[in-house]
Scaffold this active site. Structure first.
Site, PDB file in Angstrom:
ATOM      1  N   SER A 157       0.815  -1.205   0.000  1.00 28.42           N
ATOM      2  CA  SER A 157       0.000   0.000   0.000  1.00 28.42           C
ATOM      3  C   SER A 157       0.856   1.265   0.000  1.00 28.42           C
ATOM      4  O   SER A 157       1.644   1.485  -0.918  1.00 28.42           O
ATOM      5  CB  SER A 157      -0.945  -0.042   1.202  1.00 28.42           C
ATOM      6  OG  SER A 157      -1.894   0.974   1.154  1.00 28.42           O
ATOM      7  N   ASP A 167      -2.473   6.092  -3.408  1.00 37.64           N
ATOM      8  CA  ASP A 167      -1.301   5.479  -2.787  1.00 37.64           C
ATOM      9  C   ASP A 167      -0.829   4.330  -3.681  1.00 37.64           C
ATOM     10  O   ASP A 167      -1.340   4.145  -4.789  1.00 37.64           O
ATOM     11  CB  ASP A 167      -1.620   4.993  -1.373  1.00 37.64           C
ATOM     12  CG  ASP A 167      -2.740   3.969  -1.337  1.00 37.64           C
ATOM     13  OD1 ASP A 167      -3.545   3.927  -2.295  1.00 37.64           O
ATOM     14  OD2 ASP A 167      -2.824   3.200  -0.366  1.00 37.64           O
ATOM     15  N   ASP A 200      -1.157   1.101  -3.896  1.00 36.48           N
ATOM     16  CA  ASP A 200      -2.058   0.090  -4.453  1.00 36.48           C
ATOM     17  C   ASP A 200      -3.416   0.673  -4.816  1.00 36.48           C
ATOM     18  O   ASP A 200      -4.330  -0.056  -5.198  1.00 36.48           O
ATOM     19  CB  ASP A 200      -2.222  -1.088  -3.493  1.00 36.48           C
ATOM     20  CG  ASP A 200      -2.984  -0.745  -2.230  1.00 36.48           C
ATOM     21  OD1 ASP A 200      -3.024   0.442  -1.867  1.00 36.48           O
ATOM     22  OD2 ASP A 200      -3.543  -1.665  -1.597  1.00 36.48           O
ATOM     23  N   ASP A 205      -5.951   1.940  -3.188  1.00 34.47           N
ATOM     24  CA  ASP A 205      -7.200   1.699  -2.468  1.00 34.47           C
ATOM     25  C   ASP A 205      -7.621   2.931  -1.678  1.00 34.47           C
ATOM     26  O   ASP A 205      -8.618   2.904  -0.969  1.00 34.47           O
ATOM     27  CB  ASP A 205      -7.102   0.472  -1.554  1.00 34.47           C
ATOM     28  CG  ASP A 205      -6.081   0.626  -0.433  1.00 34.47           C
ATOM     29  OD1 ASP A 205      -5.317   1.620  -0.446  1.00 34.47           O
ATOM     30  OD2 ASP A 205      -6.036  -0.260   0.445  1.00 34.47           O
TER      31      ASP A 205
END
Length: 452
Positions: free
Chosen positions: A104, A246, A248, A250
């Protein structure tokens, strides 16, 4: 061995804490638990596997794929895609499980493994515990039940995943983005192709930064944890707004046309009003965490929207939403869940919906975000402490009680352990920023003294 799963999967320094051997073993265990014995029950199980662009993701992906295939699971390898894309494809393709390799917003040396159950949903604690139990049992010597011959899993690249996911995102928008100029900061991460493609298809004029991942530069001075580049780019290009993801993708944070930050609380407030107007905000309720600014709660009360509060972590927000059928929830950090269209936080979807509200109303994001006033909030991360004792230290409890007495009814204190890093987060909210800073500083010193 301590518990492997944290608040968001298994995470650590790649090739140190998170090794290829661990990734392989956990994947075999997950196959047995999530695929419900897969081929052993006469059912040919399938998994969707994706990753962010980190260099370590290449060898960890190979280990995960090997583990799944060795357990008799067919693997659809979707390559570099956002976490919510893997979750979406797991559900859309009817797969038995999904696996995402990402840390992340963490720095490049870290990596992580997130598992999704059927339908693309994050795992409940009991499922994580079962996976750990199966992994530990076989790690100590019990042999795996391994298929042979035609029973082993087959692996193929699923290149259609990106287009399928983008089509889904654009298809759920309430209106197009024509006429908007938007700067996107992709954090050199998993959405570097997906997000620009989705915004372009929706009609926006784009300026893109942080979208050239090389495996080493993810989250490096850019993205949702480093907004300065985005703020400057929005002002320089005269854009209507900026969107930051960010690593990833999400989560989503935003910047208005003046270069001012719009955080997750403000985004939730804007989307809550938009969804209520479309009669899509079920029970006129929004779900957020104890980290949400007090100004968010006051704004929702003023607008007649009910605010349900949970513990920190988007998984707990999601649990409350699913249990009671709510449609919108999220965190101040930018994890926003729009449950009618996603099973987890989706930064690209959130950014699209936010931009759609700007386009639909003709109002600036600054004006829309003004629905709530952020009260001064200071957050200090205290590293290298024994975070396991944050709730049991008598010395720390005394310091917190003193701080709460000083703040009275005009502020609050929150101490919590990070779920992914060896640190304690100290949050203080007060009507006056200087008071918040003073109290937070003293509490941070108390954390170092009591838990160092």
């Amino acid at each position: 061995m301590g518990r492997l799963f944290g608040t968001d999967g298994v995470r650590g320094v790649a090739n140190a804490d998170l090794t290829a051997e661990l990734a392989l073993g956990l994947s075999v265990a997950a196959a047995h638990v999530l695929a419900e014995a897969g081929t052993f029950a006469g059912h040919r199980a399938t998994a969707v596997v994706g990753r962010d662009p980190r260099a370590s993701g290449e060898f960890l992906e190979a280990a995960v794929v090997a583990g799944l295939a060795s357990a008799g699971v067919d693997v659809l390898r979707v390559g570099v895609l956002p976490t919510p894309a893997v979750a979406h494809l797991t559900g859309a393709l009817g797969a038995d499980l999904g696996v995402m390799l990402s840390a992340s917003h963490n720095a490049m040396p870290d990596n992580g493994i997130k598992f999704f159950a059927r339908g693309g949903h994050k795992l409940a604690d009991e499922l994580e515990d079962r996976i750990e139990s199966v992994y530990a049992e076989h790690r100590t010597g019990a042999p795996w039940d391994r298929p042979t011959g035609a029973g082993v899993g087959r692996v193929r690249d699923y290149d259609e995943g990106l287009d399928q996911y983008v089509a889904h995102l654009v298809g759920v928008l309430p209106n197009r983005l024509d006429g908007l100029k938007i700067v996107l900061d992709e954090a050199h991460g998993a959405a570097s192709r997906v997000s620009p493609e989705a915004f372009a298809r929706a009609g926006a004029e784009l300026v893109t930064i942080g979208a050239v991942p090389d495996g080493l530069n993810i989250n490096d001075g850019c993205g949702s944890t480093h907004l300065d580049l985005l703020k400057a780019a929005v002002v320089e290009h005269g854009a209507h707004l900026g969107i930051a993801h960010d690593g990833d993708a999400d989560r989503c944070l935003a910047v208005d046309h003046t270069g001012a930050e719009v955080d997750g609380d403000q985004i939730l407030a804007v989307l809550a009003l938009a969804m209520r107007e479309r009669e899509a905000l079920r029970s006129d309720t929004v779900v957020a965490t104890v980290m949400s600014n007090l100004g968010f709660k006051l704004a929702m009360e003023r607008e007649g929207i009910r605010f349900v509060q949970t513990g920190v972590g988007d998984r707990y927000v999601l649990e409350a939403m699913k249990e009671h059928g709510y449609a919108l929830g999220g965190e101040q950090s930018g994890h926003v869940i729009i449950l009618d269209h996603a099973t987890t936080g989706d930064g690209t979807l959130t950014g699209l919906m936010l931009a759609a509200r700007v386009a639909q109303t003709g109002r600036t994001l600054r004006d829309l975000a003004g629905v709530m006033e952020r009260l001064p909030q200071v957050l200090i991360n205290v590293p290298d402490v024994d975070k396991s004792r944050v709730t049991t230290s008598a010395e720390l409890a005394t310091a917190v009680a003193e701080a709460e007495r000083e703040l009275g009814s005009t502020g609050r204190v929150l101490l919590r352990s990070s779920g992914t890093e060896p640190l304690v987060r100290v949050m203080v909210e007060a009507a006056d920023i200087e008071q918040a800073r003073s109290v937070a500083g003293r509490l941070a010193d108390s954390v170092k003294s009591a838990l160092g």
